[in-house]
Motif scaffolding. Structure first.
Motif, short mmCIF file in Angstrom:
data_model
loop_
_atom_site.label_atom_id
_atom_site.label_comp_id
_atom_site.label_asym_id
_atom_site.label_seq_id
_atom_site.Cartn_x
_atom_site.Cartn_y
_atom_site.Cartn_z
N ALA A 144 -0.29 0.38 8.07
CA ALA A 144 -1.68 0.27 7.63
C ALA A 144 -2.07 -1.19 7.49
O ALA A 144 -1.26 -2.03 7.09
N GLY A 145 -3.31 -1.51 7.85
CA GLY A 145 -3.80 -2.87 7.74
C GLY A 145 -3.34 -3.79 8.84
O GLY A 145 -3.39 -5.02 8.70
N HIS A 146 -2.83 -3.22 9.96
CA HIS A 146 -2.40 -4.05 11.09
C HIS A 146 -3.61 -4.78 11.67
O HIS A 146 -4.75 -4.32 11.51
N PRO A 147 -3.39 -5.91 12.34
CA PRO A 147 -4.50 -6.70 12.89
C PRO A 147 -5.33 -5.89 13.87
O PRO A 147 -4.78 -5.08 14.62
N THR A 201 0.82 -1.22 0.00
CA THR A 201 0.00 0.00 0.00
C THR A 201 0.84 1.27 0.00
O THR A 201 0.31 2.37 -0.19
N TYR A 202 2.17 1.15 0.21
CA TYR A 202 3.02 2.33 0.31
C TYR A 202 3.65 2.68 -1.03
O TYR A 202 3.90 1.82 -1.87
N ARG A 203 3.92 3.97 -1.20
CA ARG A 203 4.43 4.47 -2.47
C ARG A 203 5.95 4.34 -2.60
O ARG A 203 6.50 4.32 -3.70
N ARG A 204 6.65 4.25 -1.46
CA ARG A 204 8.12 4.22 -1.48
C ARG A 204 8.60 3.71 -0.13
O ARG A 204 7.97 3.93 0.90
N LEU A 205 9.75 2.99 -0.12
CA LEU A 205 10.39 2.58 1.13
C LEU A 205 11.59 3.48 1.37
O LEU A 205 12.46 3.61 0.51
N VAL A 206 11.64 4.08 2.56
CA VAL A 206 12.72 4.99 2.93
C VAL A 206 13.47 4.41 4.12
O VAL A 206 12.88 4.21 5.20
N PHE A 207 14.75 4.13 3.95
CA PHE A 207 15.60 3.56 4.99
C PHE A 207 16.41 4.69 5.62
O PHE A 207 17.25 5.31 4.95
N VAL A 208 16.18 4.98 6.91
CA VAL A 208 16.87 6.06 7.61
C VAL A 208 18.03 5.45 8.40
O VAL A 208 17.82 4.69 9.35
N THR A 209 19.26 5.80 8.00
CA THR A 209 20.46 5.24 8.63
C THR A 209 21.38 6.38 9.06
O THR A 209 21.08 7.56 8.88
N ARG A 210 22.51 6.01 9.62
CA ARG A 210 23.56 6.98 9.91
C ARG A 210 24.38 7.26 8.66
O ARG A 210 24.40 6.47 7.71
N LEU A 211 25.07 8.38 8.68
CA LEU A 211 25.91 8.74 7.54
C LEU A 211 27.03 7.72 7.36
O LEU A 211 27.31 7.29 6.24
N SER A 212 27.66 7.33 8.46
CA SER A 212 28.71 6.32 8.38
C SER A 212 28.07 4.95 8.17
O SER A 212 27.04 4.64 8.76
N ALA A 213 28.67 4.16 7.32
CA ALA A 213 28.09 2.87 6.96
C ALA A 213 29.02 1.74 7.38
O ALA A 213 30.21 1.94 7.60
N ASN A 214 28.48 0.54 7.49
CA ASN A 214 29.27 -0.67 7.71
C ASN A 214 28.66 -1.78 6.87
O ASN A 214 27.55 -1.62 6.34
N PRO A 215 29.35 -2.89 6.70
CA PRO A 215 28.83 -3.95 5.84
C PRO A 215 27.45 -4.47 6.23
O PRO A 215 26.65 -4.82 5.35
N VAL A 216 27.14 -4.51 7.53
CA VAL A 216 25.83 -5.00 7.95
C VAL A 216 24.73 -4.06 7.46
O VAL A 216 23.71 -4.50 6.90
N ALA A 263 1.53 16.76 11.86
CA ALA A 263 0.20 16.23 12.18
C ALA A 263 -0.09 14.96 11.37
O ALA A 263 -1.22 14.72 10.96
N TRP A 264 0.96 14.15 11.16
CA TRP A 264 0.81 12.87 10.48
C TRP A 264 0.76 11.76 11.52
O TRP A 264 1.51 11.78 12.51
N MET A 265 -0.06 10.76 11.26
CA MET A 265 -0.18 9.62 12.16
C MET A 265 0.48 8.39 11.52
O MET A 265 0.09 7.98 10.43
N PRO A 266 1.50 7.82 12.18
CA PRO A 266 2.06 6.57 11.67
C PRO A 266 0.97 5.50 11.57
O PRO A 266 0.15 5.34 12.46
N GLY A 267 0.99 4.79 10.46
CA GLY A 267 -0.04 3.80 10.20
C GLY A 267 -1.17 4.34 9.35
O GLY A 267 -1.92 3.56 8.75
N THR A 268 -1.28 5.68 9.27
CA THR A 268 -2.31 6.32 8.45
C THR A 268 -1.67 7.15 7.34
O THR A 268 -1.93 6.93 6.15
N ASP A 269 -0.81 8.08 7.73
CA ASP A 269 -0.18 8.97 6.75
C ASP A 269 1.14 8.40 6.22
O ASP A 269 1.52 8.64 5.08
#
Length: 354
Positions: free
Chosen positions: A351-354, A209-224, A286-292
């Motif tokens: 969205a759509g949680h039990p 149902t979502y338009r895009r997946l956004v992964f929020v990480t730190r600037l520094s990266a590691n192999p994991v 004023a966004w609600m996680p699970g709705t917006d």
């Protein structure tokens, strides 16, 4: 307590026990009586020599005896100090070297302790994802005769881990959470690419149902982190939605300047601070996680299932199961490499949680 205030007692010149054993007993009596607690500094070697009129070799042998029992530690800076006072005589020690002190990594310890038989004691040390500290901790404990196993969460970088541990004979070592390729040691591990892909795919209908997946990480990266991002990239490609990555800096102010997500995004956060800032940003809009927006945290926390304004969905492996399988390694001496699957716990932040 000041070492001069301690009543060290005396040794029996006519006893059949060697003097160093008697001195060790005198110090053990102070520990058992509660006059010395975990972390307390013990009398210096010079103080032992002066009080008991013994040689330096005898004083050092007395402390070595207590170190062999696992109740005394030593440091070039601190001298000798009380270590593990909870360990009982005759118990075998298990050393657990973790990369961080987190709630979910503590589940490994709980699973391990819950499934060990009598006669073992687990000691945890944190290497903070620093290979030099990991190596120091390993070498401090590896040769002790009372060590039954050394369980290690390797560093996220792993290149130095592989170079070092490939020369260490298998037997007492088991890697947890991550494998170290090129080494002879078994592992109970996650697959950070395929495993997370499979967990997301199991909830494909919810996430579609979502338009895009956004992964929020730190600037520094590691192999994991990069392996996790690869899993998300593959899942987005299979779902036919874009994948984006936000690389945040370190302070709250710096993080706030980078959270450019949009309405309808599915946001995955790497740690608690990033999660808190995403929630703050949603509140400001004023966004609600699970709705917006959808919101997933990597690895569960003690309050995620009851968090407000909504419980947070989590993507995590079963760390308790890792500890349970590690207990089997300790008791049997061997275990086949075992991959622990991840699971997406769908809660109200999706969205759509039990």
């Amino acid at each position: 307590m000041n070492e001069l205030d301690l009543k060290l007692g005396s040794i029996n010149e006519k006893s059949a026990d060697p003097k160093f054993i008697q001195i060790a007993h005198r110090i053990r009596e102070l520990i058992d009586a509660g006059q010395l607690a975990c972390g307390d500094k013990l009398p210096s070697v010079n103080r032992i020599i002066e009080h008991f009129s013994v040689s330096r070799d005898t004083a050092i042998k007395a402390y070595q005896e207590l170190k062999n029992l696992g109740i005394v530690e030593s440091s070039p800076c601190k001298g000798y100090f009380v270590g593990n006072v909870c360990r009982k005589e005759g118990q075998k020690r298990i050393i657990l070297l973790v990369d961080e002190l987190s709630w979910y990594k503590d589940k490994i310890y709980q699973g391990l302790v819950d499934h060990l038989p009598e006669g073992f004691y687990v000691e945890r040390f944190c290497h903070s994802d620093d290979f030099d500290l990991l190596k120091l901790l390993y070498e401090r404990h590896c040769s002790r005769p009372d060590i039954a196993a050394i369980l290690i969460i390797p560093t996220a970088g792993q290149s130095r881990d592989a170079q070092y541990f490939r020369f260490i004979n298998p037997g007492k070592i088991l890697f947890l959470d991550r494998r170290v390729p090129g080494t002879p040691h078994s592992a109970i591990y996650q697959d950070f690419t395929a495993g997370l892909y499979e967990a997301l795919d199991a909830e494909r209908n919810t996430l579609a149902t979502y338009r895009r997946l956004v992964f929020v990480t730190r600037l520094s990266a590691n192999p994991v982190t990069e392996d996790i991002a690869q899993g998300f990239t593959l899942f987005c490609a299979s779902l036919g939605i874009p994948f984006a990555r936000i690389r945040a800096l370190f302070t709250e102010t710096q993080i706030r300047g980078t959270l450019a997500f949009e309405h309808g995004d599915l946001i995955v956060t790497l740690d608690d601070l990033l999660l808190a800032e995403v929630l703050r940003s949603c509140e400001e809009r004023a966004w609600m996680p699970g709705t917006d927006v959808g919101l997933i945290a990597l690895n569960d926390g003690p309050f995620y299932s009851r968090l407000r304004p909504v419980p947070i969905s989590t993507l995590s492996a079963d760390f308790y199961r890792m500890g349970e399988l590690a207990a089997s390694f300790v008791t049997s001496g061997a275990i086949e490499p075992k991959r622990i699957p991840a699971r997406l716990a769908v809660r109200a932040s999706l969205a759509g949680h039990p």
